[in-house]
Design a protein around this motif. Sequence first.
Motif, PDB file in Angstrom:
ATOM      1  N   VAL A   1      -9.534  -3.397  -7.076  1.00 17.84           N
ATOM      2  CA  VAL A   1      -8.188  -2.884  -7.338  1.00 17.84           C
ATOM      3  C   VAL A   1      -7.388  -2.861  -6.044  1.00 17.84           C
ATOM      4  O   VAL A   1      -7.954  -2.800  -4.953  1.00 17.84           O
ATOM      5  CB  VAL A   1      -8.223  -1.454  -7.932  1.00 17.84           C
ATOM      6  CG1 VAL A   1      -8.871  -1.442  -9.306  1.00 17.84           C
ATOM      7  CG2 VAL A   1      -8.908  -0.477  -6.981  1.00 17.84           C
ATOM      8  N   ALA A   2      -6.063  -2.918  -6.181  1.00 17.64           N
ATOM      9  CA  ALA A   2      -5.151  -2.699  -5.051  1.00 17.64           C
ATOM     10  C   ALA A   2      -4.582  -1.295  -5.199  1.00 17.64           C
ATOM     11  O   ALA A   2      -4.102  -0.932  -6.279  1.00 17.64           O
ATOM     12  CB  ALA A   2      -4.033  -3.733  -5.059  1.00 17.64           C
ATOM     13  N   MET A   3      -4.649  -0.513  -4.120  1.00 13.92           N
ATOM     14  CA  MET A   3      -4.205   0.876  -4.185  1.00 13.92           C
ATOM     15  C   MET A   3      -2.874   1.072  -3.465  1.00 13.92           C
ATOM     16  O   MET A   3      -2.696   0.618  -2.341  1.00 13.92           O
ATOM     17  CB  MET A   3      -5.246   1.814  -3.578  1.00 13.92           C
ATOM     18  CG  MET A   3      -4.808   3.273  -3.572  1.00 13.92           C
ATOM     19  SD  MET A   3      -6.049   4.393  -2.873  1.00 13.92           S
ATOM     20  CE  MET A   3      -7.144   4.529  -4.272  1.00 13.92           C
ATOM     21  N   THR A   4      -1.964   1.775  -4.131  1.00 17.06           N
ATOM     22  CA  THR A   4      -0.653   2.114  -3.577  1.00 17.06           C
ATOM     23  C   THR A   4      -0.483   3.630  -3.608  1.00 17.06           C
ATOM     24  O   THR A   4      -0.881   4.278  -4.584  1.00 17.06           O
ATOM     25  CB  THR A   4       0.466   1.466  -4.405  1.00 17.06           C
ATOM     26  OG1 THR A   4       0.245   0.052  -4.475  1.00 17.06           O
ATOM     27  CG2 THR A   4       1.833   1.724  -3.788  1.00 17.06           C
ATOM     28  N   MET A   5       0.129   4.180  -2.553  1.00 14.03           N
ATOM     29  CA  MET A   5       0.253   5.631  -2.444  1.00 14.03           C
ATOM     30  C   MET A   5       1.687   6.039  -2.104  1.00 14.03           C
ATOM     31  O   MET A   5       2.363   5.371  -1.323  1.00 14.03           O
ATOM     32  CB  MET A   5      -0.698   6.164  -1.365  1.00 14.03           C
ATOM     33  CG  MET A   5      -2.129   5.690  -1.529  1.00 14.03           C
ATOM     34  SD  MET A   5      -3.257   6.343  -0.273  1.00 14.03           S
ATOM     35  CE  MET A   5      -3.574   7.982  -0.941  1.00 14.03           C
TER      36      MET A   5
ATOM     37  N   ASN B   1      -0.398   8.502   6.540  1.00 17.34           N
ATOM     38  CA  ASN B   1       1.011   8.177   6.763  1.00 17.34           C
ATOM     39  C   ASN B   1       1.534   7.545   5.478  1.00 17.34           C
ATOM     40  O   ASN B   1       1.370   6.359   5.245  1.00 17.34           O
ATOM     41  CB  ASN B   1       1.132   7.194   7.939  1.00 17.34           C
ATOM     42  CG  ASN B   1       2.562   6.767   8.169  1.00 17.34           C
ATOM     43  OD1 ASN B   1       3.425   7.575   8.448  1.00 17.34           O
ATOM     44  ND2 ASN B   1       2.812   5.464   8.049  1.00 17.34           N
ATOM     45  N   TYR B   2       2.140   8.381   4.632  1.00 25.13           N
ATOM     46  CA  TYR B   2       2.523   7.945   3.296  1.00 25.13           C
ATOM     47  C   TYR B   2       4.020   7.730   3.101  1.00 25.13           C
ATOM     48  O   TYR B   2       4.423   7.073   2.146  1.00 25.13           O
ATOM     49  CB  TYR B   2       2.077   8.983   2.251  1.00 25.13           C
ATOM     50  CG  TYR B   2       0.674   9.492   2.400  1.00 25.13           C
ATOM     51  CD1 TYR B   2      -0.423   8.695   2.099  1.00 25.13           C
ATOM     52  CD2 TYR B   2       0.436  10.796   2.836  1.00 25.13           C
ATOM     53  CE1 TYR B   2      -1.721   9.187   2.222  1.00 25.13           C
ATOM     54  CE2 TYR B   2      -0.844  11.295   2.960  1.00 25.13           C
ATOM     55  CZ  TYR B   2      -1.928  10.489   2.659  1.00 25.13           C
ATOM     56  OH  TYR B   2      -3.203  10.970   2.787  1.00 25.13           O
TER      57      TYR B   2
ATOM     58  N   ASN C   1       0.817  -1.219   0.000  1.00 25.48           N
ATOM     59  CA  ASN C   1       0.000   0.000   0.000  1.00 25.48           C
ATOM     60  C   ASN C   1       0.846   1.263   0.000  1.00 25.48           C
ATOM     61  O   ASN C   1       0.348   2.351  -0.292  1.00 25.48           O
ATOM     62  CB  ASN C   1      -0.942   0.004   1.197  1.00 25.48           C
ATOM     63  CG  ASN C   1      -1.883  -1.189   1.184  1.00 25.48           C
ATOM     64  OD1 ASN C   1      -1.762  -2.094   1.994  1.00 25.48           O
ATOM     65  ND2 ASN C   1      -2.789  -1.211   0.225  1.00 25.48           N
ATOM     66  N   ALA C   2       2.119   1.123   0.331  1.00 27.83           N
ATOM     67  CA  ALA C   2       3.083   2.225   0.279  1.00 27.83           C
ATOM     68  C   ALA C   2       4.445   1.562   0.119  1.00 27.83           C
ATOM     69  O   ALA C   2       4.941   0.967   1.071  1.00 27.83           O
ATOM     70  CB  ALA C   2       3.037   3.078   1.536  1.00 27.83           C
TER      71      ALA C   2
ATOM     72  N   SER D   1       4.555   1.020   4.806  1.00 23.99           N
ATOM     73  CA  SER D   1       4.041  -0.297   4.434  1.00 23.99           C
ATOM     74  C   SER D   1       3.825  -1.168   5.671  1.00 23.99           C
ATOM     75  O   SER D   1       2.760  -1.754   5.867  1.00 23.99           O
ATOM     76  CB  SER D   1       5.000  -0.996   3.479  1.00 23.99           C
ATOM     77  OG  SER D   1       4.572  -2.327   3.236  1.00 23.99           O
ATOM     78  N   ARG D   2       4.843  -1.246   6.516  1.00 19.44           N
ATOM     79  CA  ARG D   2       4.745  -2.087   7.706  1.00 19.44           C
ATOM     80  C   ARG D   2       3.692  -1.552   8.676  1.00 19.44           C
ATOM     81  O   ARG D   2       2.993  -2.327   9.341  1.00 19.44           O
ATOM     82  CB  ARG D   2       6.130  -2.215   8.352  1.00 19.44           C
ATOM     83  CG  ARG D   2       7.067  -3.062   7.513  1.00 19.44           C
ATOM     84  CD  ARG D   2       8.521  -3.021   7.959  1.00 19.44           C
ATOM     85  NE  ARG D   2       9.344  -3.784   7.043  1.00 19.44           N
ATOM     86  CZ  ARG D   2       9.669  -5.076   7.202  1.00 19.44           C
ATOM     87  NH1 ARG D   2       9.260  -5.733   8.270  1.00 19.44           N
ATOM     88  NH2 ARG D   2      10.413  -5.691   6.308  1.00 19.44           N
ATOM     89  N   ALA D   3       3.579  -0.242   8.766  1.00 21.83           N
ATOM     90  CA  ALA D   3       2.530   0.328   9.616  1.00 21.83           C
ATOM     91  C   ALA D   3       1.157  -0.077   9.108  1.00 21.83           C
ATOM     92  O   ALA D   3       0.256  -0.379   9.899  1.00 21.83           O
ATOM     93  CB  ALA D   3       2.659   1.846   9.645  1.00 21.83           C
TER      94      ALA D   3
END
Length: 566
Positions: free
Chosen positions: A441-445, A88-89, A66-67, A73-75
Amino acid sequence: MKVSLILTCLISLVSFAQTEKSNVLMIVFDDLNDFISPMGGHSQSTTPNFKALADDSVVFKNAHSNAPVCSPSRASFMTGVHPYSSRNYGFKNAFANSVLKNSKTLPQYMQENNYKTYSAGKIFHGKVKGVWDEVGVEVDYGPLAHNGKKSTLHPSNPAALAPFGALDSTYAPLSDVPVVPASADAPGHSGWMNAKWGQAMPFKYNSESDRDLLNDEKTLQWFQKKLKSMEQQGHDEPFFMALGYIRPHTPLVVPDKYFDMFPLDKVKLPTRKQDDLEDTNYSSASGNSSRGIKIYEALQTEEDALRRYTQAYLASIAFADDMLGQTIDALEKSSFNDNTIVILFSDHGYHVGEKNNVWKYTLWEDSTRVPFMIKHPKYKNNAGTIVSHPISLVDVFPTIKDFCQLTGDTRKHASGAPLDGHSVKTFLENPNSTQWQGPDVAMTMLDSYTSKLPEKQNIAVRSKDFRYIRYANGEEELYDHRRDPHEWANLASNPEYASVKSQLQTSMKKELAQAHKPSSQVSNTSTKASGETWKDTYFKKHPEADTNKDGELSWPEFHQHKKTNT
């Protein structure tokens, strides 16, 4: 009477079997891309143990971070809260974030449901205190070269890599013991040093049979001993155990035998396209400051530098595969095997030259896509099957919650956020299921650094067949994975794909609409510094001071508004 007693005992045993909770072994690799044989990302990758686990698991071939950088990502997977809800990006301390610190972590939630929780290696990015019953091994990324004062560039690596720090610049066999000469600034040093922050401790290496253990080897050793100890003590409580293997995260330093598996003159570079970024406008969208592009360019300054880097990454994956094999072997030889769910994934992917990048933190496939597989004793009939529906790491928490029948609020406080992900259990029951409750969809930021509003970030959505990217500056990319798995042809302006792009834009908006809305601007003000509390009070009185309209008043905005209006 005897018959009645036997029946009572049998009923009790059946009842116990039905209510016995599953154990969970979560294995997290760091910076692991698709260079493993179940995913086929590199033809020379040798990973028999990843392949063996995949054969015993349901494999999600379209799973995404997701990031795509460690901390956010781990958060996200350790709280089940998507970056669009936490805001939190990027690289800030995740658990200073008002939403995340008021949301329960996975081990805390497991503890509340009567699980014993254990970890070793890298699970969170940094320490999160008080969430584990036992931490077996702390994190150390090393070894690294040292100049007598601090970690430094390894002498065998290109000088052009120095600006990126010792951690991301180091790749060498363990036998290549660094000898750093004295300089005007430092006395110099011979030998490897560990890399635990604030602790410069020597890492002994005399030979392969006379050396210190790497952090991942310590994690493996702890796990093997822990299982035996639990068996000997008759451990009968359900457990959640998380093992965080650091390789193939940099430094790419592992024993020579793994390098020997990939002779340098035989190493194949990842498939690349000349001038690949010309149709992306990526440089302008990223502010011309991409770390991954700069590392890639630095590796062009010496002949074979990228080939050596690729060799080191492949060697590190082979080492990771060895750690995995010994982990699964220890579990399978234990009494816990038949009641333990194994969930394996990476925190994000990694570029090794693709898209002119060597790093992570982009919105392309090589950076967002992760290995993801689940071995569940109850679903052996579907072992070896593949799920093509997109999922993301924020689905880890709700999946474990579902498998283990966990109950209770996942928030500590109303300022926390509920789970954003969805359980993937339905895909273990039927890998081709159309009944999943999650998104299409899978979202990544990625952080835009211009605003905290979710809709103003750099965002990608990945469907079954397409990837759509929208940068904060409005630039777009669209890739058709049916015909273009390397994402070489940007179709965003192609009229033939207008309807596809529109559908993905709609999916993106739909996902963003799910974002948790903070209950108030002031969260836990009693724990804030007095200045922050005062600023929040000012913001309530002067909402117009938030000039970028991101829902938060920064100090520069505060000072500018106060200056303009006094």
